[in-house]
Design a protein around this motif. Structure first.
Motif, PDB file in Angstrom:
ATOM      1  N   THR A  19      41.814  40.629  31.191  1.00 57.78           N
ATOM      2  CA  THR A  19      40.842  41.120  32.175  1.00 57.78           C
ATOM      3  C   THR A  19      41.233  42.226  32.841  1.00 57.78           C
ATOM      4  O   THR A  19      40.321  42.851  33.255  1.00 57.78           O
ATOM      5  CB  THR A  19      40.583  39.787  33.033  1.00 57.78           C
ATOM      6  N   ASP A  20      42.815  42.441  33.055  1.00 58.13           N
ATOM      7  CA  ASP A  20      43.123  43.356  33.953  1.00 58.13           C
ATOM      8  C   ASP A  20      44.445  44.122  33.323  1.00 58.13           C
ATOM      9  O   ASP A  20      45.354  43.243  33.083  1.00 58.13           O
ATOM     10  CB  ASP A  20      43.507  42.806  35.344  1.00 58.13           C
TER      11      ASP A  20
ATOM     12  N   LEU B 279      46.926  46.545  34.919  1.00 53.09           N
ATOM     13  CA  LEU B 279      46.931  47.007  36.327  1.00 53.09           C
ATOM     14  C   LEU B 279      48.265  47.854  36.719  1.00 53.09           C
ATOM     15  O   LEU B 279      49.327  47.267  36.187  1.00 53.09           O
ATOM     16  CB  LEU B 279      46.447  46.239  37.832  1.00 53.09           C
TER      17      LEU B 279
ATOM     18  N   TRP C 171      43.147  49.658  35.437  1.00 55.84           N
ATOM     19  CA  TRP C 171      42.573  50.421  36.737  1.00 55.84           C
ATOM     20  C   TRP C 171      43.939  50.819  37.540  1.00 55.84           C
ATOM     21  O   TRP C 171      45.172  50.020  37.463  1.00 55.84           O
ATOM     22  CB  TRP C 171      41.734  49.422  37.603  1.00 55.84           C
ATOM     23  N   ASN C 172      43.835  51.792  38.477  1.00 55.67           N
ATOM     24  CA  ASN C 172      44.647  52.128  39.312  1.00 55.67           C
ATOM     25  C   ASN C 172      45.058  51.480  40.550  1.00 55.67           C
ATOM     26  O   ASN C 172      43.937  51.052  41.381  1.00 55.67           O
ATOM     27  CB  ASN C 172      44.408  53.463  39.636  1.00 55.67           C
ATOM     28  N   SER C 173      46.378  50.873  40.734  1.00 50.91           N
ATOM     29  CA  SER C 173      46.497  49.923  41.654  1.00 50.91           C
ATOM     30  C   SER C 173      47.163  50.709  42.904  1.00 50.91           C
ATOM     31  O   SER C 173      47.451  51.972  42.850  1.00 50.91           O
ATOM     32  CB  SER C 173      47.598  48.986  41.574  1.00 50.91           C
ATOM     33  N   PRO C 174      47.026  50.439  44.124  1.00 51.32           N
ATOM     34  CA  PRO C 174      47.872  51.081  45.375  1.00 51.32           C
ATOM     35  C   PRO C 174      49.336  51.325  44.798  1.00 51.32           C
ATOM     36  O   PRO C 174      49.900  50.366  43.828  1.00 51.32           O
ATOM     37  CB  PRO C 174      47.687  50.048  46.362  1.00 51.32           C
TER      38      PRO C 174
ATOM     39  N   ASP D  37      52.290  50.103  45.077  1.00 48.36           N
ATOM     40  CA  ASP D  37      52.896  48.940  45.823  1.00 48.36           C
ATOM     41  C   ASP D  37      53.061  47.775  44.727  1.00 48.36           C
ATOM     42  O   ASP D  37      52.352  47.127  44.187  1.00 48.36           O
ATOM     43  CB  ASP D  37      51.770  48.305  46.661  1.00 48.36           C
TER      44      ASP D  37
ATOM     45  N   GLY E 248      52.440  44.324  45.670  1.00 47.86           N
ATOM     46  CA  GLY E 248      51.216  44.042  45.588  1.00 47.86           C
ATOM     47  C   GLY E 248      50.764  43.766  43.927  1.00 47.86           C
ATOM     48  O   GLY E 248      49.958  42.877  43.660  1.00 47.86           O
ATOM     49  N   ILE E 249      51.462  44.677  43.029  1.00 45.40           N
ATOM     50  CA  ILE E 249      51.156  44.562  41.775  1.00 45.40           C
ATOM     51  C   ILE E 249      51.747  43.068  41.024  1.00 45.40           C
ATOM     52  O   ILE E 249      50.809  42.412  40.431  1.00 45.40           O
ATOM     53  CB  ILE E 249      51.729  45.704  41.030  1.00 45.40           C
TER      54      ILE E 249
ATOM     55  N   GLY F 228      52.175  40.323  42.815  1.00 45.49           N
ATOM     56  CA  GLY F 228      51.456  39.407  43.569  1.00 45.49           C
ATOM     57  C   GLY F 228      50.129  39.344  43.088  1.00 45.49           C
ATOM     58  O   GLY F 228      49.808  38.211  42.786  1.00 45.49           O
ATOM     59  N   THR F 229      49.329  40.167  43.030  1.00 43.51           N
ATOM     60  CA  THR F 229      48.184  40.092  42.448  1.00 43.51           C
ATOM     61  C   THR F 229      48.071  39.653  40.951  1.00 43.51           C
ATOM     62  O   THR F 229      47.317  38.805  40.638  1.00 43.51           O
ATOM     63  CB  THR F 229      47.460  41.641  42.443  1.00 43.51           C
TER      64      THR F 229
ATOM     65  N   LEU G 137      45.886  36.369  40.116  1.00 44.30           N
ATOM     66  CA  LEU G 137      45.195  36.495  38.820  1.00 44.30           C
ATOM     67  C   LEU G 137      45.382  35.357  37.825  1.00 44.30           C
ATOM     68  O   LEU G 137      44.642  34.745  37.055  1.00 44.30           O
ATOM     69  CB  LEU G 137      45.151  37.901  37.915  1.00 44.30           C
TER      70      LEU G 137
ATOM     71  N   GLN H 101      42.932  34.471  34.938  1.00 45.19           N
ATOM     72  CA  GLN H 101      42.668  35.541  34.520  1.00 45.19           C
ATOM     73  C   GLN H 101      43.633  35.910  33.530  1.00 45.19           C
ATOM     74  O   GLN H 101      44.940  35.259  33.691  1.00 45.19           O
ATOM     75  CB  GLN H 101      42.425  36.629  35.401  1.00 45.19           C
TER      76      GLN H 101
ATOM     77  N   THR I 279      50.467  38.407  49.011  1.00 44.37           N
ATOM     78  CA  THR I 279      50.435  39.075  48.020  1.00 44.37           C
ATOM     79  C   THR I 279      49.784  38.594  46.669  1.00 44.37           C
ATOM     80  O   THR I 279      49.386  39.347  46.256  1.00 44.37           O
ATOM     81  CB  THR I 279      51.880  39.443  47.240  1.00 44.37           C
ATOM     82  N   MET I 280      49.597  37.412  46.800  1.00 47.08           N
ATOM     83  CA  MET I 280      48.954  36.681  45.696  1.00 47.08           C
ATOM     84  C   MET I 280      47.433  36.528  46.004  1.00 47.08           C
ATOM     85  O   MET I 280      46.530  36.347  44.961  1.00 47.08           O
ATOM     86  CB  MET I 280      49.374  35.174  45.234  1.00 47.08           C
TER      87      MET I 280
ATOM     88  N   GLY J 207      45.023  38.756  44.233  1.00 42.43           N
ATOM     89  CA  GLY J 207      44.539  38.121  42.792  1.00 42.43           C
ATOM     90  C   GLY J 207      43.575  37.110  42.646  1.00 42.43           C
ATOM     91  O   GLY J 207      42.762  37.035  41.719  1.00 42.43           O
ATOM     92  N   THR J 208      43.613  36.123  43.370  1.00 38.90           N
ATOM     93  CA  THR J 208      42.708  34.866  43.132  1.00 38.90           C
ATOM     94  C   THR J 208      41.321  35.138  43.445  1.00 38.90           C
ATOM     95  O   THR J 208      40.282  34.877  42.983  1.00 38.90           O
ATOM     96  CB  THR J 208      43.209  33.553  43.852  1.00 38.90           C
TER      97      THR J 208
ATOM     98  N   ARG K 227      34.692  38.634  40.754  1.00 39.72           N
ATOM     99  CA  ARG K 227      34.099  38.707  39.587  1.00 39.72           C
ATOM    100  C   ARG K 227      33.263  37.439  38.927  1.00 39.72           C
ATOM    101  O   ARG K 227      32.382  37.725  38.178  1.00 39.72           O
ATOM    102  CB  ARG K 227      35.418  38.846  38.647  1.00 39.72           C
TER     103      ARG K 227
ATOM    104  N   THR L  31      50.252  44.496  52.179  1.00 39.18           N
ATOM    105  CA  THR L  31      49.784  44.479  50.628  1.00 39.18           C
ATOM    106  C   THR L  31      48.429  43.606  50.801  1.00 39.18           C
ATOM    107  O   THR L  31      47.471  44.044  50.133  1.00 39.18           O
ATOM    108  CB  THR L  31      50.729  43.742  49.931  1.00 39.18           C
TER     109      THR L  31
ATOM    110  N   ASN M 109      45.743  46.049  52.339  1.00 38.48           N
ATOM    111  CA  ASN M 109      45.371  46.987  51.604  1.00 38.48           C
ATOM    112  C   ASN M 109      44.524  46.866  50.220  1.00 38.48           C
ATOM    113  O   ASN M 109      43.403  46.867  49.774  1.00 38.48           O
ATOM    114  CB  ASN M 109      46.921  47.545  51.007  1.00 38.48           C
ATOM    115  N   TRP M 110      44.978  45.593  49.619  1.00 39.95           N
ATOM    116  CA  TRP M 110      44.528  45.137  48.204  1.00 39.95           C
ATOM    117  C   TRP M 110      43.207  44.324  48.418  1.00 39.95           C
ATOM    118  O   TRP M 110      42.208  44.500  47.551  1.00 39.95           O
ATOM    119  CB  TRP M 110      45.332  44.311  47.479  1.00 39.95           C
TER     120      TRP M 110
END
Ligand SMILES: Cc1ncc(C[n+]2csc(CCOP(=O)(O)OP(=O)(O)O)c2C)c(N)n1
Ligand SMILES: [Mg+2]
Lengths: 351, 346
Positions: free
Chosen positions: A22-23, A25, A47-50, A52, A55-56, A58-59, A63, A68, B147-148, B151-152, B158, B181, B184-185
């Motif tokens: 799905t992503d 990043l 997609w372009n992330s900040p 960070d 952040g990459i 953690g996100t 996900l 995801q 930081t997580m 993501g959720t 979506r 973070t 920002n995100w």
């Protein structure tokens, strides 16, 4: 044949069209650039992330926790170090929750020296990463292996660290990826973004049949009977060509490209060592607390009485960085001569 | 997207838009009191266990009940992106009590029993993981939950629907880059995410006062720099917390955009059992609310005391059950390293 950059791109295309990705990043992975090594050009979920890294990672974990499928890129492994506690967390969440949560996520990042990268574009990450349990770790050296292992990494229900040798990113592979056009120029026309304005460009993806390489399987690049050379990444083709050269002189080295560092193919290593009775490990990470040391420890413990010579490690000097000037880099990371000398010495040592 | 954009400078984004404040349903004060009493009784029991041979380390949320109980009651509880995701920390017990966690679950983790449904005896007390309620594994690492959260929330945006992500942590932890973070995100232009960003400010990070190491008055005001609306609330007041949380949650559910809320709370037993866990002289939200209910004539002192004693009793019984349960056995350390079976090798 496809380059490593193209091979990863093809696998990610299969990922986002057939495997539920799905992503994709990371920093600069989306249009227009498609990654500083062009690995993510033309992918619809990139997609372009900040800027960070925490952040990459953690996100990506968030996900994954929410069902995801993502592939997160750290632009150079030199910049993954500030995420280590998050990597530990990703690797421990399944265990700490008694298997209740899974984190299917792939992190990919280019590793190693060989591009005049100086201190912060030359790092290796294999020793550090294999020290973080709960992750599978791969470091393929050819385009076909990158393709096949990326497919397996995406399918895996666990976090997978996909390391790839940056110095080889543009090297063309010898073996075709199933479905890849015969002519590399045809492939380039189909999937490489044009220079200049790309705003209306869309790639023309080849039809790719199902193909993958299981995580945990090594590849014997050359069989031999005098000694076993286990290596991976940038040093796999290097060791292979030196072994071929020495073969003409009657030194018969077996060269194994490990491809997966965790879990690793112990059976292939052990049966080779039982046959050759001599073991050399080559990688370009720093020599102290090096992943090759682990292999040597295990060989020493489990195969000691099979050995005819002390096992040997060829790795980078354990110094604070890799200097930019070519003589400095050469003196720091294993060069062809270092490998050749190590093979000769080990082959000629008598028990 | 062009390289430079003219942007308005956000002067103040403080406050929850009125339309969301106007829709706040009334709080059921006795129900909130009942759950606060339950959370308090449980926490007192857990802290006591840390002083016996049946438990080791205690850390918890005594003093945060007035904020955490309303929060737990407002969660859209369930599994998957249609429901709220919770990224919590070690003082979040009252949130889970309000969501319906049986006391014995926390006691089992406190006593590191094999029956501990969150971590099988592997982790500290209040380190939950509950897939059925989207409570993702709590970790001792300060601020990583921030930081997580994006993501959720991205998965929820979506998916559509009204599920939001709620992330919770202390004041000192907001010094970590992970807090930035999250801001920002969650606020990328055009891709804003439904995250309720909470800071529970007890003015302490272990032994260091907030004012000693921070120039800001609040941690949450940083939201303004990211174009995120924010507010502060007296977390010792359950009604004020209920109102602020209801409105903030409604805003995030509806707009699918982030919101920051900082609650001022007390830390009634110091940082943890490591600092002794002794009672300190700070305002006690539970006692204050009790006094308020008596004064308003909602209930008598005896009635409220009986409620508390009932919960105390349950906590003690839970402990008596748990001490007879087994510890995890050594051979289980290799379980659940990877998601497939038998894939572990030395
Ligand atoms: C990354 C990290 N650094 C340090 C610690 C040790 N530590 C545990 S709690 C804490 C203080 C946290 O203060 P705050 O964020 O205000 O939360 P509070 O405990 O006050 O609720 C520290 C420094 C930790 N657990 N994780
Ligand atoms: Mg604090």
């Amino acid at each position: 044949m496809a380059t490593i950059a193209q091979a990863i791109r093809l696998a990610l295309h299969v990922g986002e069209t057939r495997l539920g990705v799905t992503d994709i990043l990371g920093e600069d992975v989306g249009p227009p650039l498609g990654g500083v090594f062009t690995v993510t050009q033309g992918l619809k979920t990139a997609w372009n992330s900040p800027l960070d890294e925490r952040g990459i990672i953690g996100t990506a974990m968030g996900l994954a926790l929410a069902g995801q499928r993502c592939v997160a890129e750290i632009q150079f492994c030199d910049y993954v170090f500030n995420t280590i506690d998050l990597l530990k967390l990703a690797g421990s969440s399944h265990w700490s929750s008694m298997g209740q949560f899974v984190l299917p996520m792939v992190v990919m990042t280019p590793v190693g020296a060989g591009i005049h990268g100086s201190l912060y574009h030359s790092h290796s990450f294999d020793s550090m990463m294999t020290h973080i349990p709960g992750w599978k770790v791969v470091l393929p050296s050819t385009a076909r292996d990158c393709y096949g292992l990326m497919i397996s990494a995406i399918r895996d229900p666990n976090p997978v660290m996909f390391l790839y040798p940056k110095a080889l990113v543009r090297a063309q592979g010898k073996d075709k990826i199933p479905g890849e056009p015969d002519n590399p120029r045809t492939l380039s026309k189909m999937i490489d973004a044009p220079l200049g304005d790309r705003s209306s460009w869309i790639p023309n993806w080849p039809v790719l049949p199902d193909f993958s390489i299981p995580i945990g399987t090594a590849n014997i690049l050359k069989s031999g009977c005098d000694l076993t050379v286990v290596t991976y990444g940038r040093h796999a083709p290097l060791c292979h060509s030196i072994a071929n050269k020495l073969g003409d002189e009657g030194i018969s080295a077996e060269v194994i490209d490990l491809r997966s560092l965790y879990p690793y193919d112990w059976e292939t290593i052990a049966s080779s060592v039982r046959k050759t009775r001599r073991f050399l490990q080559v990688n370009e990470d720093g020599a102290i607390t090096n992943f090759g040391e682990h292999l040597i420890r295990r060989i020493t413990e489990e195969l000691f009485y099979e050995l005819e010579a002390p096992p040997k490690l060829v790795a980078a000097r354990a110094i604070p960085g890799i200097g930019l000037a070519w003589p400095l880099e050469q003196a720091t990371v294993p060069q062809p001569d270092d490998v050749e000398q190590a093979i000769r010495e080990l082959a000629n040592l008598s028990a | 997207m062009t390289k430079t954009r003219d942007r308005e400078v956000w002067k103040s984004l403080r406050g929850i838009p009125e339309i969301y404040q106007n829709k706040v349903p009334p709080m059921d004060a006795l129900r909130v009191f009942d759950i606060m009493a339950k959370a308090r009784a449980l926490e007192e029991r857990l802290r006591k266990i840390s002083k016996t041979e049946h438990g080791y380390f205690w850390v918890g949320g005594t003093g945060e009940e007035a904020f955490n109980v309303p929060l737990g009651l407002l969660v859209q509880k369930g599994q998957g992106p249609a429901f709220d995701y919770l990224h919590l920390h070690y003082r979040s017990g009252a949130i889970l009590t309000a969501m319906g966690m049986p006391m014995i679950d926390a006691v089992r983790q406190m006593c590191s029993r094999a029956t501990d449904r969150f971590s099988g005896g592997r982790n500290f007390v209040h380190h939950y993981s509950i897939p059925a309620w989207n409570v993702v594994p709590v970790s001792s690492t300060i601020e990583t939950q921030y930081t997580m959260a994006p993501g959720t929330a991205l998965a929820q945006k979506r998916f559509g629907g009204t599920g939001i992500t709620i992330v919770n942590g202390g004041d000192a932890g907001t010094s970590e880059g992970d807090f930035a973070t999250c801001l920002n995100w969650s606020s990328i232009p055009g891709r804003e995410l439904p995250v309720l960003i909470l800071v529970v400010n007890n003015q302490w990070g272990i032994s260091t006062p907030f004012s000693e190491i921070r120039g800001e008055q609040t941690a949450i005001q940083r939201c303004g720099s990211y174009g995120i609306r924010w507010e502060t609330v007296d977390g010792n007041d359950p009604t004020a917390s209920w109102n602020a949380l209801s409105a903030a949650i409604a805003y995030v559910r509806d707009t699918r955009k982030p919101f920051g809320l900082e609650a001022a709370v007390s830390r009634l037993h110091g940082h943890s059992s490591s600092s002794g866990g002794a009672r300190v002289d700070e305002p006690d939200c539970f006692e204050a609310f009790k006094g308020q209910l008596i004064e308003q004539g909602t209930a008598s002192e005896d009635q409220l005391e009986t409620i508390y004693i009932g919960h105390e009793d349950e906590a003690r019984k839970a402990f008596e059950t748990v001490v007879r349960e087994p510890l995890p056995t050594p051979d289980t350390i290799y379980d659940h390293i990877f998601a497939e079976e038998n894939s572990w090798q030395p």
